[in-house]
Design a protein around this motif. Structure first.
Motif, PDB file in Angstrom:
ATOM      1  N   SER A  31       0.850  -1.191   0.000  1.00 12.53           N
ATOM      2  CA  SER A  31       0.000   0.000   0.000  1.00 12.53           C
ATOM      3  C   SER A  31       0.884   1.238   0.000  1.00 12.53           C
ATOM      4  O   SER A  31       2.098   1.167   0.181  1.00 12.53           O
ATOM      5  CB  SER A  31      -0.916   0.003   1.223  1.00 12.53           C
ATOM      6  OG  SER A  31      -0.153   0.097   2.414  1.00 12.53           O
ATOM      7  N   ARG A  36      -4.411   4.743   3.832  1.00 13.80           N
ATOM      8  CA  ARG A  36      -5.753   4.923   3.255  1.00 13.80           C
ATOM      9  C   ARG A  36      -6.785   4.946   4.381  1.00 13.80           C
ATOM     10  O   ARG A  36      -6.861   4.026   5.177  1.00 13.80           O
ATOM     11  CB  ARG A  36      -6.056   3.777   2.283  1.00 13.80           C
ATOM     12  CG  ARG A  36      -7.433   3.835   1.655  1.00 13.80           C
ATOM     13  CD  ARG A  36      -7.614   2.714   0.647  1.00 13.80           C
ATOM     14  NE  ARG A  36      -7.590   1.407   1.270  1.00 13.80           N
ATOM     15  CZ  ARG A  36      -8.682   0.754   1.690  1.00 13.80           C
ATOM     16  NH1 ARG A  36      -9.881   1.317   1.554  1.00 13.80           N
ATOM     17  NH2 ARG A  36      -8.587  -0.430   2.240  1.00 13.80           N
ATOM     18  N   ASN A  37      -7.561   6.012   4.425  1.00  9.47           N
ATOM     19  CA  ASN A  37      -8.679   6.126   5.386  1.00  9.47           C
ATOM     20  C   ASN A  37      -8.244   5.893   6.834  1.00  9.47           C
ATOM     21  O   ASN A  37      -8.955   5.256   7.614  1.00  9.47           O
ATOM     22  CB  ASN A  37      -9.799   5.133   5.025  1.00  9.47           C
ATOM     23  CG  ASN A  37     -10.426   5.465   3.690  1.00  9.47           C
ATOM     24  OD1 ASN A  37     -10.421   6.609   3.270  1.00  9.47           O
ATOM     25  ND2 ASN A  37     -10.953   4.457   3.022  1.00  9.47           N
ATOM     26  N   GLN A  50      -2.233  -2.081   6.451  1.00 11.31           N
ATOM     27  CA  GLN A  50      -3.294  -2.216   5.443  1.00 11.31           C
ATOM     28  C   GLN A  50      -4.190  -3.411   5.719  1.00 11.31           C
ATOM     29  O   GLN A  50      -5.236  -3.578   5.084  1.00 11.31           O
ATOM     30  CB  GLN A  50      -2.686  -2.314   4.043  1.00 11.31           C
ATOM     31  CG  GLN A  50      -1.876  -3.564   3.768  1.00 11.31           C
ATOM     32  CD  GLN A  50      -1.587  -3.725   2.284  1.00 11.31           C
ATOM     33  OE1 GLN A  50      -2.461  -3.499   1.442  1.00 11.31           O
ATOM     34  NE2 GLN A  50      -0.357  -4.107   1.942  1.00 11.31           N
ATOM     35  N   PRO A  53      -8.292  -3.270   8.493  1.00  7.93           N
ATOM     36  CA  PRO A  53      -9.734  -3.408   8.177  1.00  7.93           C
ATOM     37  C   PRO A  53     -10.178  -4.868   8.037  1.00  7.93           C
ATOM     38  O   PRO A  53     -11.322  -5.196   8.340  1.00  7.93           O
ATOM     39  CB  PRO A  53      -9.870  -2.660   6.841  1.00  7.93           C
ATOM     40  CG  PRO A  53      -8.717  -1.719   6.812  1.00  7.93           C
ATOM     41  CD  PRO A  53      -7.609  -2.424   7.501  1.00  7.93           C
ATOM     42  N   TYR A  54      -9.268  -5.741   7.589  1.00  3.89           N
ATOM     43  CA  TYR A  54      -9.612  -7.159   7.456  1.00  3.89           C
ATOM     44  C   TYR A  54      -9.675  -7.816   8.830  1.00  3.89           C
ATOM     45  O   TYR A  54     -10.590  -8.600   9.111  1.00  3.89           O
ATOM     46  CB  TYR A  54      -8.585  -7.880   6.586  1.00  3.89           C
ATOM     47  CG  TYR A  54      -8.340  -7.245   5.244  1.00  3.89           C
ATOM     48  CD1 TYR A  54      -9.372  -6.635   4.525  1.00  3.89           C
ATOM     49  CD2 TYR A  54      -7.066  -7.246   4.668  1.00  3.89           C
ATOM     50  CE1 TYR A  54      -9.141  -6.053   3.284  1.00  3.89           C
ATOM     51  CE2 TYR A  54      -6.823  -6.667   3.427  1.00  3.89           C
ATOM     52  CZ  TYR A  54      -7.857  -6.077   2.751  1.00  3.89           C
ATOM     53  OH  TYR A  54      -7.643  -5.502   1.525  1.00  3.89           O
ATOM     54  N   ARG A  58     -14.085  -5.093   8.939  1.00  2.00           N
ATOM     55  CA  ARG A  58     -14.730  -3.961   8.261  1.00  2.00           C
ATOM     56  C   ARG A  58     -14.721  -4.132   6.746  1.00  2.00           C
ATOM     57  O   ARG A  58     -15.545  -3.553   6.045  1.00  2.00           O
ATOM     58  CB  ARG A  58     -14.023  -2.668   8.642  1.00  2.00           C
ATOM     59  CG  ARG A  58     -14.161  -2.308  10.113  1.00  2.00           C
ATOM     60  CD  ARG A  58     -13.275  -1.113  10.462  1.00  2.00           C
ATOM     61  NE  ARG A  58     -13.380  -0.778  11.878  1.00  2.00           N
ATOM     62  CZ  ARG A  58     -12.528   0.042  12.516  1.00  2.00           C
ATOM     63  NH1 ARG A  58     -11.537   0.593  11.844  1.00  2.00           N
ATOM     64  NH2 ARG A  58     -12.681   0.293  13.789  1.00  2.00           N
ATOM     65  N   GLU A  59     -13.739  -4.868   6.224  1.00  2.00           N
ATOM     66  CA  GLU A  59     -13.642  -5.098   4.791  1.00  2.00           C
ATOM     67  C   GLU A  59     -13.349  -6.575   4.547  1.00  2.00           C
ATOM     68  O   GLU A  59     -12.796  -7.267   5.411  1.00  2.00           O
ATOM     69  CB  GLU A  59     -12.535  -4.228   4.174  1.00  2.00           C
ATOM     70  CG  GLU A  59     -12.782  -2.740   4.272  1.00  2.00           C
ATOM     71  CD  GLU A  59     -11.665  -1.925   3.621  1.00  2.00           C
ATOM     72  OE1 GLU A  59     -10.891  -2.511   2.822  1.00  2.00           O
ATOM     73  OE2 GLU A  59     -11.551  -0.727   3.917  1.00  2.00           O
ATOM     74  N   THR A  60     -13.703  -7.036   3.354  1.00  2.00           N
ATOM     75  CA  THR A  60     -13.447  -8.423   2.991  1.00  2.00           C
ATOM     76  C   THR A  60     -12.068  -8.533   2.353  1.00  2.00           C
ATOM     77  O   THR A  60     -11.782  -7.843   1.363  1.00  2.00           O
ATOM     78  CB  THR A  60     -14.501  -8.928   1.990  1.00  2.00           C
ATOM     79  OG1 THR A  60     -15.799  -8.784   2.574  1.00  2.00           O
ATOM     80  CG2 THR A  60     -14.253 -10.381   1.631  1.00  2.00           C
ATOM     81  N   PRO A  61     -11.187  -9.372   2.908  1.00  3.71           N
ATOM     82  CA  PRO A  61      -9.833  -9.484   2.350  1.00  3.71           C
ATOM     83  C   PRO A  61      -9.845 -10.233   1.030  1.00  3.71           C
ATOM     84  O   PRO A  61     -10.780 -11.000   0.740  1.00  3.71           O
ATOM     85  CB  PRO A  61      -9.086 -10.276   3.429  1.00  3.71           C
ATOM     86  CG  PRO A  61     -10.132 -11.085   4.099  1.00  3.71           C
ATOM     87  CD  PRO A  61     -11.380 -10.244   4.086  1.00  3.71           C
TER      88      PRO A  61
END
Length: 880
Positions: A31, A36-37, A50, A53-54, A58-61
């Motif tokens: 990254s 990011r964010n 990075q 979030p995974y 919060r996010e899908t890896p």
């Protein structure tokens, strides 16, 4: 014991990623150094950043197993970079599991990679675990054959911020035994000891708990693995080097600059430190610039500027008197551009940013170093070891010399700085600046909420025109409401209705006049300090005004029209960008002034010249179409259903204003042209990066665009006339002149060298005998310092016996000194740096350098003869 094979760092990185890919891990690209964010950190500091979030769901890896080589930057140790191991920029190799494998597999992978893939000796690897981790020791025994009593327990083997909530867990660190020769000699020396024997190379983090704010830990529903291994440290171990700077990662840069400056790496601690600083900082700057970080006085930009300034200073210490970072940048790009392809793609921009900033700082550095040296000399004479805070502030405020450099240089010479005094001086300056502002802070901090409650929101008349009638409902002077004002008072005027636009949405506030039967108020700015209230800032120039008076409000119409052209153009520009680059483009800010427009948008890459041309062509096609501009007031849900674009991160009311022009539909409260044709003309004048993933376009419309084209056309005509060619032949003629100039410069340089060589030959015969040493001291006429340095070397090598050469070259406002000492004589006590320092002080200057070669100078030409006479006595006194 050496390792079986020596791999390059590129091969180590590739083997690491390929190994984990073979174990079902998805290769994830690094990254950006700009997170990011994640506003909580300024730069990316670890490979797992990075992945957060995974881990948090919060996010899908892209996969439950991932591996990466992550660019990282840590700022905490900038001041000590230059020692054997500390870096600012580094690469973190990592493998990650999101609810998939756990301790057994992580340990198995690590052991297999280290011992079988890169073939490190197993007997040199030592794992450590947390004392409360009952599982990891068993796996190490089972997988690697370590007896339980050989596994070191360390309290530090825990990952997770103490006192904060979030995922956490024990970790297992793998240390490499560098050998007893690096140890402390104690019988109990083991991993975790403060000596240099055991080097941590890999950290396996077992995230298995969630810690709440009270420190209570509960098992996570799914366990995760996060590992990190520095590529530089691993390369040092694999290649059998004493320092990370001895690896192939850095030696190309170090060797290049050692050769360029005529020094040898590994023979002088100060020289080695400067070479290592340049090598580390050059890498760091290249990667920061590639990720869109630009030099500035705050945030990431300040880190960039601080690193660059430190690199430039160490270049000066090595005698680099011309910009050199662009050379270093090309070396870094050549070394690392195959894997980090953004370096090659951004090469020209990286070099431009570094060159411009280095050139800008060089003069500041020269001036600051001279002033600081004089200050330290004065303090040393007074036996004072603390630099006063006001003196540090003067260097910073008046001369632009960074306080960090002052602190570093002071520390090197045994001084400290009065930090509290510096902060006090800084605070006083800030207070003076605030006091000198046109409108005091109190103007802004007035309790305008109470005014709004009493008089209600201002009715905006500006959509209908630039002239309107309003009643004065409040007057504010020096932060307090008053009943009347008289010329020439500054004040804030609030009307019940106004055509003046208050700054918002990127559009600046209007200017103009408020006229009544009794007075004239010049509006210098219009703002919205409280939602619903439009406030006129300015000065009453004639007569007086009272609360309750009716005034005619008249906006500067030309300024408003120019602003409207630019504002309408930003809407067309936004639409053209999305059409060309894709709907992922989002507006991230704008500035709309009468003179120009500025538009910030999300994009991971810059626009090519061809793309800028396409954007301009599309915007101008829409302008020529003269599409009418429509505005509608509607509920926000209805507006979004029409496809209207909203500003990223902006909060909107339930009812919004929708502005449509041709294919562009946006939510906007600003003022606009009646049709796109009124914009007249649009030109992009600049497209740059302002942050990672954020680009900026600056453009002109209408009268400003016409003036810009006229200036460009006049410049072309002027140049064509000077070169005596037609305008269409100007480019070819310019290229010819550039080539002719380069050839002429090369010829002049050759003539200068030949003249210097002839003069050097004649000087050799003027040598005086001092003991068994040939001594030459004389004044020479040369064009510049470079020729002076070359002449000094020519004279010394031309002598038939070991000698000392001191040359002085008077220039317009200074005298340059060059001292060369034969290598044999440095072993007998003669030192070029000490000689030039003494001679330089005699002519009111300074000097310094290495034992064999040194430079200096001064300004007192009257003392030059006496200064050169010192050389004989200096040789006699110091020669052993």
């Amino acid at each position: 014991m050496s390792v079986e094979i020596a791999l390059t760092s590129t091969e180590i990185r590739a083997r690491y990623l390929d190994y984990f890919a073979s174990k079902g891990h998805v290769k994830v690209p690094s990254s950006s150094l700009v997170p990011r964010n994640d506003p909580t950190v300024m730069l990316t500091t670890a490979g797992m950043q990075q992945m957060i979030p995974y881990f948090l769901g919060r996010e899908t890896p892209p996969g439950s197993r991932m591996t990466s080589a992550q660019k990282c930057f840590r700022t905490t140790d900038i001041d000590i970079v230059g020692n054997q191991r500390t870096l600012t920029f580094f690469e973190m190799l990592g493998n990650f599991s999101v609810g998939d494998y756990f301790k057994r597999e992580a340990i198995t992978f690590a052991w297999e990679f280290l011992t079988q893939v890169i073939k490190l000796p197993a007997e040199r690897l030592h794992p450590t675990v947390h004392p409360d981790d009952a599982e990891a020791p068993g796996y190490w025994s089972e997988i690697a054959g370590y007896p339980d009593d050989a596994i070191v327990r360390l309290e530090d083997n825990w990952w997770g911020p103490p006192g904060a909530s979030g995922p956490c867990g024990p970790d297992s660190e793998i240390y490499y035994d560098r050998g007893v020769e690096h140890g402390c000699g104690r019988a109990d020396c083991k991993p975790g000891c403060d000596c240099e024997r055991f080097l941590e190379i890999w950290n396996l983090v077992f995230m298995q708990y969630f810690q709440d704010r009270d420190g209570v830990r509960t098992p996570l529903p799914k366990t995760n693995i996060d590992t990190g291994m520095g590529l530089e440290r691993l390369s040092m171990v694999v290649q059998g080097k004493e320092s990370v700077f001895d690896t192939d990662i850095f030696r190309a840069i170090i060797d290049h600059f050692a050769q360029l400056t005529g020094v040898r790496y590994g023979q002088d601690t100060r020289v080695d430190t400067s070479l290592r600083v340049i090598a580390d900082h050059a890498r760091a700057l290249v990667f920061l610039a590639a990720d869109g970080v630009l030099p500035s006085n705050e945030g990431r930009g300040y880190i960039f500027r601080r690193v660059l300034r430190r690199a430039v200073r160490h270049g000066k210490l090595l005698g680099l008197d011309k910009p050199f970072l662009s050379i270093a940048a090309d070396t870094v790009i050549k070394l690392m551009g195959d894997y980090y392809t953004e370096l090659r793609e951004q090469r020209d921009r990286i070099v431009d940013v570094l060159s411009m900033e280095e050139k800008k700082f060089s003069q500041t550095l020269n001036t600051g170093l001279q002033l600081l040296t004089e200050l330290l000399t004065e303090l040393r004479a007074k036996e004072v070891s603390v630099i006063p805070g006001d003196a540090v502030f003067k260097l910073y405020d008046t001369h632009g010399f960074p306080v960090e450099l002052t602190q570093e240089i002071a520390s090197e010479q045994g001084f400290t700085i009065d930090s509290a005094g510096f902060e006090h001086a800084m605070q006083q300056q800030q207070e003076r600046s605030r006091a000198a502002s046109t409108f005091s802070q109190a103007d802004h901090e007035t309790n305008l909420d109470e005014v709004l409650k009493r008089v209600g929101p201002t009715r905006f008349l500006g959509y209908e025109g630039v002239i309107g009638t309003g009643k004065i409902v409040s007057l504010v002077v020096d932060g307090k409401e008053v009943e009347n004002i008289s010329a020439p008072q500054q004040a804030l005027v609030i009307l019940d209705a106004t055509p003046f636009y208050g700054e918002s949405g990127g559009q600046i506030g209007d200017r103009g006049d408020l006229n009544s039967h009794a007075g004239v108020f010049k509006v210098q700015d219009t703002r919205r300090p409280v939602k619903g209230l439009i406030v006129h800032y300015g000065e009453i120039s004639e007569g007086h005004l009272r609360v309750g008076d009716t005034v005619q409000a008249e906006v500067n119409s030309q300024r408003r029209e120019d602003t409207m052209r630019n504002h309408s153009a930003t809407h067309l520009l936004h639409k053209a960008l999305r059409d060309l680059l894709g709907t992922q483009v989002q507006q991230r800010g704008s500035l709309v002034e009468p003179e120009r427009l500025r538009f910030d948008f999300s994009s991971q890459r810059g626009l090519s010249a061809n793309e800028v041309e396409q954007i301009d062509a599309q915007v101008n096609r829409w302008i020529r179409a003269a599409s009418p501009v429509h505005t509608n007031i509607m509920p926000i849900q209805e507006a979004m259903a029409t496809g209207a674009m909203a500003l990223f991160g902006e909060k909107y009311d339930d009812v919004v204003r929708v502005v449509s022009m041709g294919e562009s539909i946006e939510l906007c409260g600003g003022t606009h042209c009646a049709s796109t044709g009124q914009i007249g003309l649009y030109i992009t004048v600049q497209e740059t990066s302002i942050a990672s993933g954020i680009r900026r376009i600056e453009g002109l419309t209408g009268r400003a665009a016409e003036a810009y084209l006229r200036r460009r056309s006049a410049l072309v005509d002027t140049l064509a006339a000077k070169f005596q060619v037609q305008t269409d032949m100007l480019e070819m003629r310019t290229e010819q002149i550039i080539q002719e100039l380069a050839a002429a410069r090369r010829q002049i340089a050759q003539f200068q060298r030949e003249g210097a060589a002839r003069l050097a030959e004649s000087l050799v015969s003027q040598a005086r005998e001092v003991a068994d040493v040939a001594v030459i001291t004389t004044v020479v006429e040369v064009p510049d310092d470079k020729i002076l340095r070359e002449m000094g070397d020519m004279v010394r090598t031309g002598l038939k016996r070991p000698g000392v050469v001191v040359l002085a070259a008077p220039f317009e406002e200074r005298i340059a000194l060059q001292v060369n000492v034969a290598p044999e004589l440095t072993k007998r006590g003669l030192h070029a740096g000490k000689i030039v320092s003494a001679v330089g002080q005699k002519i009111g200057g300074k000097g310094g350098g290495r034992p064999e070669v040194a430079q200096g100078g001064g300004k007192n030409k009257a003392e030059l003869g006496a200064a050169l006479d010192l050389v004989i006595s200096l040789v006699q006194e110091n020669l052993r």
